[in-house]
Design a protein around this motif. Structure first.
Motif, PDB file in Angstrom:
ATOM      1  N   ILE A  38       0.846  -1.190   0.000  1.00  0.00           N
ATOM      2  CA  ILE A  38       0.000   0.000   0.000  1.00  0.00           C
ATOM      3  C   ILE A  38       0.886   1.246   0.000  1.00  0.00           C
ATOM      4  O   ILE A  38       1.647   1.463   0.944  1.00  0.00           O
ATOM      5  N   PRO A  39       0.799   2.086  -1.030  1.00  0.00           N
ATOM      6  CA  PRO A  39       1.587   3.330  -1.022  1.00  0.00           C
ATOM      7  C   PRO A  39       0.904   4.404  -0.186  1.00  0.00           C
ATOM      8  O   PRO A  39      -0.325   4.429  -0.083  1.00  0.00           O
ATOM      9  N   VAL A  40       1.695   5.289   0.419  1.00  0.00           N
ATOM     10  CA  VAL A  40       1.112   6.479   1.028  1.00  0.00           C
ATOM     11  C   VAL A  40       0.541   7.295  -0.135  1.00  0.00           C
ATOM     12  O   VAL A  40       1.265   7.632  -1.074  1.00  0.00           O
ATOM     13  N   PRO A  41      -0.753   7.574  -0.104  1.00  0.00           N
ATOM     14  CA  PRO A  41      -1.377   8.250  -1.254  1.00  0.00           C
ATOM     15  C   PRO A  41      -1.124   9.751  -1.276  1.00  0.00           C
ATOM     16  O   PRO A  41      -0.928  10.379  -0.230  1.00  0.00           O
ATOM     17  N   LEU A  42      -1.147  10.296  -2.464  1.00  0.00           N
ATOM     18  CA  LEU A  42      -1.140  11.747  -2.646  1.00  0.00           C
ATOM     19  C   LEU A  42      -2.589  12.196  -2.808  1.00  0.00           C
ATOM     20  O   LEU A  42      -3.435  11.440  -3.298  1.00  0.00           O
ATOM     21  N   HIS A  43      -2.880  13.421  -2.418  1.00  0.00           N
ATOM     22  CA  HIS A  43      -4.189  13.989  -2.695  1.00  0.00           C
ATOM     23  C   HIS A  43      -4.298  14.207  -4.207  1.00  0.00           C
ATOM     24  O   HIS A  43      -3.292  14.424  -4.899  1.00  0.00           O
ATOM     25  N   LYS A  44      -5.511  14.157  -4.737  1.00  0.00           N
ATOM     26  CA  LYS A  44      -5.727  14.334  -6.181  1.00  0.00           C
ATOM     27  C   LYS A  44      -5.084  15.624  -6.700  1.00  0.00           C
ATOM     28  O   LYS A  44      -4.496  15.642  -7.777  1.00  0.00           O
ATOM     29  N   LYS A  45      -5.180  16.691  -5.910  1.00  0.00           N
ATOM     30  CA  LYS A  45      -4.610  17.970  -6.340  1.00  0.00           C
ATOM     31  C   LYS A  45      -3.079  17.881  -6.430  1.00  0.00           C
ATOM     32  O   LYS A  45      -2.484  18.360  -7.386  1.00  0.00           O
ATOM     33  N   LEU A  75      -6.244   2.849   0.661  1.00  0.00           N
ATOM     34  CA  LEU A  75      -5.915   3.977   1.532  1.00  0.00           C
ATOM     35  C   LEU A  75      -6.114   5.275   0.762  1.00  0.00           C
ATOM     36  O   LEU A  75      -5.626   5.420  -0.366  1.00  0.00           O
ATOM     37  N   LEU A  76      -6.829   6.214   1.362  1.00  0.00           N
ATOM     38  CA  LEU A  76      -7.163   7.469   0.700  1.00  0.00           C
ATOM     39  C   LEU A  76      -6.682   8.671   1.497  1.00  0.00           C
ATOM     40  O   LEU A  76      -6.708   8.650   2.724  1.00  0.00           O
ATOM     41  N   LEU A 115       3.025  -0.989   4.152  1.00  0.00           N
ATOM     42  CA  LEU A 115       2.818   0.425   3.864  1.00  0.00           C
ATOM     43  C   LEU A 115       4.144   1.028   3.403  1.00  0.00           C
ATOM     44  O   LEU A 115       5.173   0.831   4.049  1.00  0.00           O
ATOM     45  N   VAL A 116       4.111   1.769   2.288  1.00  0.00           N
ATOM     46  CA  VAL A 116       5.341   2.269   1.672  1.00  0.00           C
ATOM     47  C   VAL A 116       5.298   3.792   1.508  1.00  0.00           C
ATOM     48  O   VAL A 116       4.311   4.341   1.014  1.00  0.00           O
ATOM     49  N   ASP A 117       6.394   4.440   1.905  1.00  0.00           N
ATOM     50  CA  ASP A 117       6.555   5.878   1.685  1.00  0.00           C
ATOM     51  C   ASP A 117       7.976   6.137   1.200  1.00  0.00           C
ATOM     52  O   ASP A 117       8.830   5.255   1.274  1.00  0.00           O
ATOM     53  N   ASP A 118       8.206   7.347   0.705  1.00  0.00           N
ATOM     54  CA  ASP A 118       9.539   7.666   0.204  1.00  0.00           C
ATOM     55  C   ASP A 118      10.511   7.986   1.338  1.00  0.00           C
ATOM     56  O   ASP A 118      11.534   7.337   1.485  1.00  0.00           O
ATOM     57  N   VAL A 119      10.192   8.985   2.157  1.00  0.00           N
ATOM     58  CA  VAL A 119      11.102   9.400   3.225  1.00  0.00           C
ATOM     59  C   VAL A 119      10.340   9.510   4.539  1.00  0.00           C
ATOM     60  O   VAL A 119       9.291  10.133   4.597  1.00  0.00           O
ATOM     61  N   MET A 120      10.891   8.911   5.587  1.00  0.00           N
ATOM     62  CA  MET A 120      10.316   9.065   6.919  1.00  0.00           C
ATOM     63  C   MET A 120      11.106  10.147   7.645  1.00  0.00           C
ATOM     64  O   MET A 120      12.324  10.051   7.767  1.00  0.00           O
ATOM     65  N   THR A 121      10.394  11.168   8.072  1.00  0.00           N
ATOM     66  CA  THR A 121      11.042  12.243   8.823  1.00  0.00           C
ATOM     67  C   THR A 121      10.681  12.087  10.298  1.00  0.00           C
ATOM     68  O   THR A 121      11.496  11.649  11.088  1.00  0.00           O
ATOM     69  N   GLY A 123       7.687  10.422  11.136  1.00  0.00           N
ATOM     70  CA  GLY A 123       6.818   9.251  11.199  1.00  0.00           C
ATOM     71  C   GLY A 123       5.345   9.596  11.315  1.00  0.00           C
ATOM     72  O   GLY A 123       4.497   8.703  11.355  1.00  0.00           O
ATOM     73  N   ALA A 124       5.005  10.881  11.345  1.00  0.00           N
ATOM     74  CA  ALA A 124       3.605  11.293  11.535  1.00  0.00           C
ATOM     75  C   ALA A 124       2.708  10.833  10.394  1.00  0.00           C
ATOM     76  O   ALA A 124       1.589  10.356  10.626  1.00  0.00           O
ATOM     77  N   THR A 125       3.158  10.966   9.168  1.00  0.00           N
ATOM     78  CA  THR A 125       2.352  10.534   8.021  1.00  0.00           C
ATOM     79  C   THR A 125       2.149   9.028   8.055  1.00  0.00           C
ATOM     80  O   THR A 125       1.022   8.540   7.889  1.00  0.00           O
ATOM     81  N   LEU A 126       3.218   8.288   8.279  1.00  0.00           N
ATOM     82  CA  LEU A 126       3.113   6.829   8.331  1.00  0.00           C
ATOM     83  C   LEU A 126       2.226   6.374   9.486  1.00  0.00           C
ATOM     84  O   LEU A 126       1.439   5.435   9.343  1.00  0.00           O
ATOM     85  N   GLU A 127       2.330   7.050  10.614  1.00  0.00           N
ATOM     86  CA  GLU A 127       1.480   6.713  11.758  1.00  0.00           C
ATOM     87  C   GLU A 127       0.008   6.938  11.431  1.00  0.00           C
ATOM     88  O   GLU A 127      -0.846   6.088  11.725  1.00  0.00           O
ATOM     89  N   ALA A 128      -0.301   8.065  10.784  1.00  0.00           N
ATOM     90  CA  ALA A 128      -1.689   8.361  10.411  1.00  0.00           C
ATOM     91  C   ALA A 128      -2.215   7.340   9.400  1.00  0.00           C
ATOM     92  O   ALA A 128      -3.357   6.886   9.502  1.00  0.00           O
ATOM     93  N   CYS A 129      -1.379   6.960   8.443  1.00  0.00           N
ATOM     94  CA  CYS A 129      -1.784   5.953   7.453  1.00  0.00           C
ATOM     95  C   CYS A 129      -2.008   4.598   8.122  1.00  0.00           C
ATOM     96  O   CYS A 129      -2.989   3.902   7.829  1.00  0.00           O
ATOM     97  N   ALA A 130      -1.106   4.225   9.003  1.00  0.00           N
ATOM     98  CA  ALA A 130      -1.232   2.937   9.702  1.00  0.00           C
ATOM     99  C   ALA A 130      -2.501   2.910  10.548  1.00  0.00           C
ATOM    100  O   ALA A 130      -3.219   1.904  10.561  1.00  0.00           O
ATOM    101  N   LYS A 131      -2.795   4.002  11.225  1.00  0.00           N
ATOM    102  CA  LYS A 131      -4.031   4.065  12.036  1.00  0.00           C
ATOM    103  C   LYS A 131      -5.259   3.870  11.153  1.00  0.00           C
ATOM    104  O   LYS A 131      -6.209   3.188  11.547  1.00  0.00           O
ATOM    105  N   ALA A 132      -5.250   4.461   9.979  1.00  0.00           N
ATOM    106  CA  ALA A 132      -6.377   4.292   9.058  1.00  0.00           C
ATOM    107  C   ALA A 132      -6.482   2.831   8.624  1.00  0.00           C
ATOM    108  O   ALA A 132      -7.579   2.251   8.639  1.00  0.00           O
ATOM    109  N   LEU A 133      -5.361   2.220   8.241  1.00  0.00           N
ATOM    110  CA  LEU A 133      -5.385   0.813   7.808  1.00  0.00           C
ATOM    111  C   LEU A 133      -5.811  -0.120   8.945  1.00  0.00           C
ATOM    112  O   LEU A 133      -6.459  -1.143   8.708  1.00  0.00           O
TER     113      LEU A 133
END
Length: 151
Positions: A38-45, A75-76, A115-121, A123-133
């Motif tokens: 599962i990739p960390v998604p980008l918003h459509k914009k 994941l959205l 769950l896959v992302d490019d760079v972990m700084t 971990g907030a984005t990955l944590e939010a994605c993991a909570k959703a999953l």
């Protein structure tokens, strides 16, 4: 390399790194038996602005090499947010808490997601994605990133 992948449309770097990482993940993937990548998604914009998701080719290479399905629809990202590259941990966490959600069916229950992302700084984005999953019943989440920063 990551800057060129993320901002200069050098998607071949993602493929190269994905094949390279797959060799290291091969043993782990056999033991853990991941259900989907599962990739960390980008918003459509953001996707329209950039034209591509920088982790897509990385995920596709992992998927092909490890024979694990790649899922871009589970994941959205709900809201558009400005880049987080200059935000501290608290500001990142504030922004990411409501950004992600999942759309799942009974077939998604009991899965172990990579769950896959490019760079972990922070971990907030990955944590939010993991909570959703983890809203999916009996799901598990493991994480891989191309790189991480030391902050």
């Amino acid at each position: 390399m990551i800057h060129n992948l993320k901002y200069k449309n050098h998607q071949e770097i993602g493929s190269l790194l994905g094949k390279w990482y797959a060799k290291d993940l091969e043993t782990v993937a056999k033991i853990i038996n991941f259900s989907e990548i599962i990739p960390v998604p980008l918003h459509k914009k953001r996707l329209e602005e950039r034209g591509y998701n920088q982790v897509s080719t990385f995920c596709e290479a992992l998927s092909n090499e490890l024979q694990i399905p790649y899922n871009t629809t589970l994941l959205l990202r709900n809201r558009y947010s400005k880049t987080q590259t200059k935000k501290d941990k608290e500001n990142r966490k504030e922004v990411t808490n409501a950004l992600f959600d999942v759309t799942y069916t009974d077939a998604d229950h009991n899965k172990h997601f990579l769950l896959v992302d490019d760079v972990m700084t922070t971990g907030a984005t990955l944590e939010a994605c993991a909570k959703a999953l983890l809203k999916i019943p009996n799901s598990k989440v493991s994480i891989v990133t191309i790189a991480y920063t030391q902050s």
